[in-house]
Design a protein around this motif. Structure first.
Motif, mmCIF file in Angstrom:
data_model
loop_
_atom_site.group_PDB
_atom_site.id
_atom_site.type_symbol
_atom_site.label_atom_id
_atom_site.label_comp_id
_atom_site.label_asym_id
_atom_site.label_seq_id
_atom_site.Cartn_x
_atom_site.Cartn_y
_atom_site.Cartn_z
ATOM 1 N N ARG A 29 0.844 -1.207 0.000
ATOM 2 C CA ARG A 29 0.000 0.000 0.000
ATOM 3 C C ARG A 29 0.880 1.259 0.000
ATOM 4 O O ARG A 29 0.603 2.225 -0.717
ATOM 5 C CB ARG A 29 -0.904 -0.005 1.228
ATOM 6 C CG ARG A 29 -1.841 1.192 1.316
ATOM 7 C CD ARG A 29 -2.465 1.289 2.697
ATOM 8 N NE ARG A 29 -3.384 0.209 2.981
ATOM 9 C CZ ARG A 29 -4.687 0.232 2.686
ATOM 10 N NH1 ARG A 29 -5.207 1.280 2.069
ATOM 11 N NH2 ARG A 29 -5.461 -0.780 3.005
ATOM 12 N N LEU A 77 -5.642 5.831 -0.801
ATOM 13 C CA LEU A 77 -4.806 4.640 -0.663
ATOM 14 C C LEU A 77 -4.255 4.492 0.760
ATOM 15 O O LEU A 77 -4.010 3.374 1.224
ATOM 16 C CB LEU A 77 -3.645 4.692 -1.654
ATOM 17 C CG LEU A 77 -3.970 4.361 -3.110
ATOM 18 C CD1 LEU A 77 -2.772 4.680 -4.001
ATOM 19 C CD2 LEU A 77 -4.364 2.894 -3.260
ATOM 20 N N SER A 141 -0.803 -0.394 -7.369
ATOM 21 C CA SER A 141 -2.108 -0.451 -6.716
ATOM 22 C C SER A 141 -2.781 -1.795 -6.949
ATOM 23 O O SER A 141 -3.403 -2.363 -6.041
ATOM 24 C CB SER A 141 -3.007 0.687 -7.219
ATOM 25 O OG SER A 141 -2.444 1.951 -6.901
ATOM 26 N N ALA A 144 -1.066 -4.151 -4.662
ATOM 27 C CA ALA A 144 -1.482 -3.955 -3.273
ATOM 28 C C ALA A 144 -2.859 -4.558 -3.013
ATOM 29 O O ALA A 144 -3.130 -5.101 -1.928
ATOM 30 C CB ALA A 144 -1.488 -2.467 -2.930
ATOM 31 N N LEU A 150 -8.775 -2.418 -1.237
ATOM 32 C CA LEU A 150 -8.596 -1.044 -1.704
ATOM 33 C C LEU A 150 -9.845 -0.592 -2.443
ATOM 34 O O LEU A 150 -10.616 -1.412 -2.956
ATOM 35 C CB LEU A 150 -7.397 -0.937 -2.649
ATOM 36 C CG LEU A 150 -5.993 -1.206 -2.117
ATOM 37 C CD1 LEU A 150 -4.988 -1.044 -3.257
ATOM 38 C CD2 LEU A 150 -5.645 -0.285 -0.969
#
Length: 201
Positions: A29, A77, A141, A144, A150
């Motif tokens: 992250r 985020l 992203s 992550a 997310l």
């Protein structure tokens, strides 16, 4: 003396997310929103290169908005999905606004049927660079998201933003009347040489 910029709280290799949780700085992250920060910095570089250039009046406010939204996205985020957001999360409206801007600036550009070589003016080249860093932020992203929940709109936004930055790079170069160099594979050049046709018509 004002507040010191250093806190020493991260000297152990950890940092805080919004909501208070501490995680390692190598956390996926953190890597994702750190790369968003990189994207923002390169957009800022492009704005600096735009100073006094053709198209600045129209392009600079757009890039300013992008920088503002990248801070929102970074905060998104940095906020676990079970924590209360300190700012609004990225949503469909943000994505739609990017798509509208892509459509608007593309109207001024010739269509592409080949890859172009990133470059042009310092502003245009910087926007091409911002696009590639944005793509990396998108990949980080996605990575992550495999290990922690997310906001999925973050990934969609980064995808569209990279498209917008590509269009804006082309637009900035066109405003400066700089030619776009296209990539022509060796096999295509050899074929054109054999036929007597130019590689780029």
């Amino acid at each position: 003396m004002g507040k010191q910029i250093y806190t020493r709280t991260g000297d152990d290799g950890t940092t805080s997310l919004f909501g208070g949780e501490r995680v390692g700085k190598g956390n996926a992250r953190i890597d994702a929103y750190g790369t968003v920060d990189e994207t923002n910095s390169v957009v800022g570089l492009a704005r600096a290169h735009l100073e006094g250039e053709p198209g600045q009046e129209e392009l600079d406010p757009v890039l300013g908005d992008v920088q503002e939204e990248l801070f929102v996205l970074g905060a998104d985020l940095a906020t676990p999905m079970n924590a209360k957001p300190v700012v609004e999360r990225i949503g469909e409206a943000h994505v739609k606004a990017l798509e509208s801007r892509i459509d608007r600036f593309e109207e001024d550009l010739p269509s592409l049927d080949r890859f172009i070589l990133p470059g042009g003016t310092p502003a245009g080249a910087s926007l091409h660079s911002a696009r590639t860093v944005c793509r990396r932020a998108e990949r980080r992203s996605v990575e992550a998201k495999t290990s922690t929940p997310l906001n999925e709109q973050v990934i969609v936004y980064l995808n569209r933003l990279s498209d917008l930055l590509f269009v804006l790079a082309r637009w900035a170069n066109r405003q400066a009347e700089v030619r776009e160099d296209t990539w022509v594979p060796d096999s295509v050049e050899a074929e054109n040489d054999a036929s007597g046709e130019p590689a780029d018509q």
